[in-house]
Structure formats: structure tokens, C-alpha cells
Design an enzyme around this catalytic site. Sequence first.
Site, mmCIF file in Angstrom:
data_model
loop_
_atom_site.group_PDB
_atom_site.id
_atom_site.type_symbol
_atom_site.label_atom_id
_atom_site.label_comp_id
_atom_site.label_asym_id
_atom_site.label_seq_id
_atom_site.Cartn_x
_atom_site.Cartn_y
_atom_site.Cartn_z
ATOM 1 N N PHE A 136 0.856 -1.189 0.000
ATOM 2 C CA PHE A 136 0.000 0.000 0.000
ATOM 3 C C PHE A 136 0.887 1.232 0.000
ATOM 4 O O PHE A 136 1.714 1.403 0.897
ATOM 5 C CB PHE A 136 -0.936 0.037 1.214
ATOM 6 C CG PHE A 136 -1.844 1.243 1.170
ATOM 7 C CD1 PHE A 136 -2.974 1.260 0.361
ATOM 8 C CD2 PHE A 136 -1.530 2.392 1.895
ATOM 9 C CE1 PHE A 136 -3.786 2.387 0.279
ATOM 10 C CE2 PHE A 136 -2.341 3.527 1.822
ATOM 11 C CZ PHE A 136 -3.471 3.522 1.018
ATOM 12 N N ASP A 221 9.349 2.456 1.598
ATOM 13 C CA ASP A 221 8.185 3.242 2.024
ATOM 14 C C ASP A 221 8.007 2.993 3.510
ATOM 15 O O ASP A 221 7.469 1.971 3.924
ATOM 16 C CB ASP A 221 6.951 2.813 1.223
ATOM 17 C CG ASP A 221 5.674 3.527 1.691
ATOM 18 O OD1 ASP A 221 5.696 4.165 2.769
ATOM 19 O OD2 ASP A 221 4.649 3.426 0.986
ATOM 20 N N LYS A 250 2.967 9.482 8.384
ATOM 21 C CA LYS A 250 2.159 9.121 9.551
ATOM 22 C C LYS A 250 2.705 9.568 10.923
ATOM 23 O O LYS A 250 2.271 10.578 11.454
ATOM 24 C CB LYS A 250 1.898 7.615 9.537
ATOM 25 C CG LYS A 250 1.012 7.206 8.361
ATOM 26 C CD LYS A 250 0.361 5.869 8.575
ATOM 27 C CE LYS A 250 -0.809 5.655 7.647
ATOM 28 N NZ LYS A 250 -0.504 5.109 6.331
#
Length: 396
Positions: A136, A221, A250
Site C-alpha cells: 500500500f 516506504d 504518519k
Amino acid sequence: MTTEWMDKESKYYMFVVRRQPVVIARGEGTRVWDVEDKEYLDFTSGWAVNNVGHANSVVADAIAKQARTLLQTSNQFYTIPQLQLAEILVENSALDKVFFCNSGAEANEGAMKLARRYGAQKRNGAFEIVTALNSFHGRTMANVSATGQPHYQELFQPIPPGFSHVPFDDIEALKGAITDRTVAVMLEPVQAEGGVNIPSEGYLQNVRDFCDENELLLIFDEVQTGIGRLGTLFGYQSFGVEPDIMTLAKGLGGGVPIGAFMATDEAMAFQPGDHGSTFGGNALTCAAAYASTKFILDNDVVDNAATVGAYLGQGLNDLMSRYDFITEVRGMGCLWAMLFDSDITPAVVGACNDAGILLNPLRPNAVRLMPPLTVTKEEIDEALERLETGIKVATA
Ligand SMILES: *Cc1c(COP(=O)(O)O)cnc(C)c1O
């Protein structure tokens, strides 16, 4: 009161995410309270964002102070919070340079643009990026292409070209997917949204070696795994494998929206004018992220994530040994998934809401637990009790 807000949502807000019937009004540390003043242990952390807990006073003070000093200037000028944050990230990582943006997807966009510039300058125009199935990487068009899950892609055809996908944790498949147009491999060190998939011993090192042998950039990532989530400041440190480019978001800002991508000097192929952002690296978000990152480093929050996270893992495994319908528990640090033998996630999440613990529905048969990294052992004990109450009700 809850239903009034839910009615407003269905009237005014685009229905794109199925929400829990909980209107969160405030938070403190690992806990949040809804508009009816019911208290919950928050094991979702705003999707792995609230690494230093809700309403962290150090971060709140930094935000308030910065808001009264300087919010935004643009990157036409220098500002101090941006450079303080750049220094603390570079000095504590294996990367040499950083660029700030506003989200994880934007960080990955920047990383992919950087890889294309690298390919143009150093690899004969190679541009293709290989990513993993079940990955993702975000919701922008290029990230939809990068994300190796067909259901994110089908609705948005035609999606940008330049990507291919291989099974995660399969070095032979990766070797077979490389062509002379390939410039980079982009992976999450642990696939988070894709199911909390931890690679087998040696896989990431094999990927690193293969990239070195073939002059490919390795992009990690770390939007979810970075900033302590796995029990090391950056996820790559858990595996002893350093990327050429790394993305963050995040947990970076202590709750404010900020992303970053970082690169080694060797991989930094941008020239002036190649990339930019209006808000990226803004004084407010950088002051928050600097305060949050410094709080994490000064208070051994990463060690806490490792030890208390392992304690959570033990507790989840103990539950699995006592309930047959729990088929697997996997994770590291403060990122865990619990899998069931049937599609009981909605029932489990609902009953756990009632029992006072917020969980993330990961799959029809799996939930994800990601508490703030400041969570205590006592809170884990309490969370495990509430979780057990919830799963008993859900399966009764
Ligand atoms: C959440 C996430 C993204 C996207 O971040 P946004 O801030 O939602 O754009 C990208 N990669 C990973 C690994 C993520 O977990």
C-alpha cells in the site's frame, strides 16, 4: 449526540470510508473520549499517527508557540523549524538529504520522481519501479499504480504506467521482473495495510544485494513503519538493511499532517526547480514534527515501543492459545495483526468499541492493533482484558 453527528456526516460528507459509530471528542495519551464521555483505549492511533500519544503536551506547546510566531513563509526563504527537523532526521538515519511534504502519498510521489530523475541521468533513461503485491503506497494516481492491489486500480483506469508488481518476500520473483528499464525497487519493510506481513530472515538483505549488483535504487516506504513503529527509529534498522531513498509521514508529525522523503547523496538526482511544495516544510508542521521526534529520542520512546510492543504480542499470542477461532497473531514493535478463522471482524470491532478498545478493521477476518508508542504495560493489560471481553461477545 452521537447519532446527530452521524446524521450530519451522511448528509454532508462524501461516503468513502465506513466509520465506527464513535464521535471522538478528545484524547490524552493512549486514551480517547467520545462525545458522550465514554472512554476508550485507542489501538488505532489515527492510523499509526499518534506515536507520542494524544494531546502530547510537548508537541502541543511547540504547536501553540509556533502558531504565535510564524506559520508559513514558502520555500523561497529559510525557516528554523524546517532545518532543525532536517538535521535531527538526517543525523539519526542513514540518509543524507530530506525534503518535506504533506502526506505519505506525496512523499512517495517525490521518491518516485527522484528515481525517474536518477534513471534519466545515471541509468540510460530507466524509469520503471518494481513494487510488491499486497503493498500500500497511497491514493494519488501514481501511488494507485504503485500499490500492488488490483481493487485500488480497477476503478481508476487508465492508471499511470511505469510499474510492475512481484510477490512480497520472494527474491526470485523480483530477480525475474527486472528489465533494463527498471530503475528502482520500492517496498515497505513490513507490509502494514496489506496485512502486517513480515518478510522472512534475509529477504530485505537479498533485495539490497540484488539492487547493488544491478545498479537499482532501493526505496523503502516507511510511511507507517518509520518513527519507532517497529521498535527501531526507522523500520530498516530492524532488518539491518539501508535504503537509498526512504519515505516518512504518519508518525512523523505527532499528529499534524507532514510527510518527508530522504535520499543518500548518491541518489539525490534533483536539480533546482525539479520539485517543490507550497506547504511542504512549513514552519508549523516542522515545529510539531521536530518536537515530536525530539520527544521520541529524549524519552526512549522507541525502546518502549519494542519492549511494551513485545508484551502486547505475548498477550495476543496468549489469547490465541485460549481461543480456537484466533488463527494467527503477527507483528513487531507496536504494529500487530490478529487473524480469525472466519469473517468476524465487524462483530469484533463493534463489540470491542463497546468494551472500550478501538481496533482497526484490516480484513474481513483480521484486525490491526497499533497503540501509541508511549503505551504502558498497565494499559496493555487493560487493553487485553477489554479485547477479550469484546471477542467473547462477538463470538457468543
Ligand atoms: C498510509 C500509508 C501511505 C499513504 O499515506 P497518506 O498520508 O494517507 O497519503 C503510504 N504508504 C504506506 C506504507 C502507508 O501506510
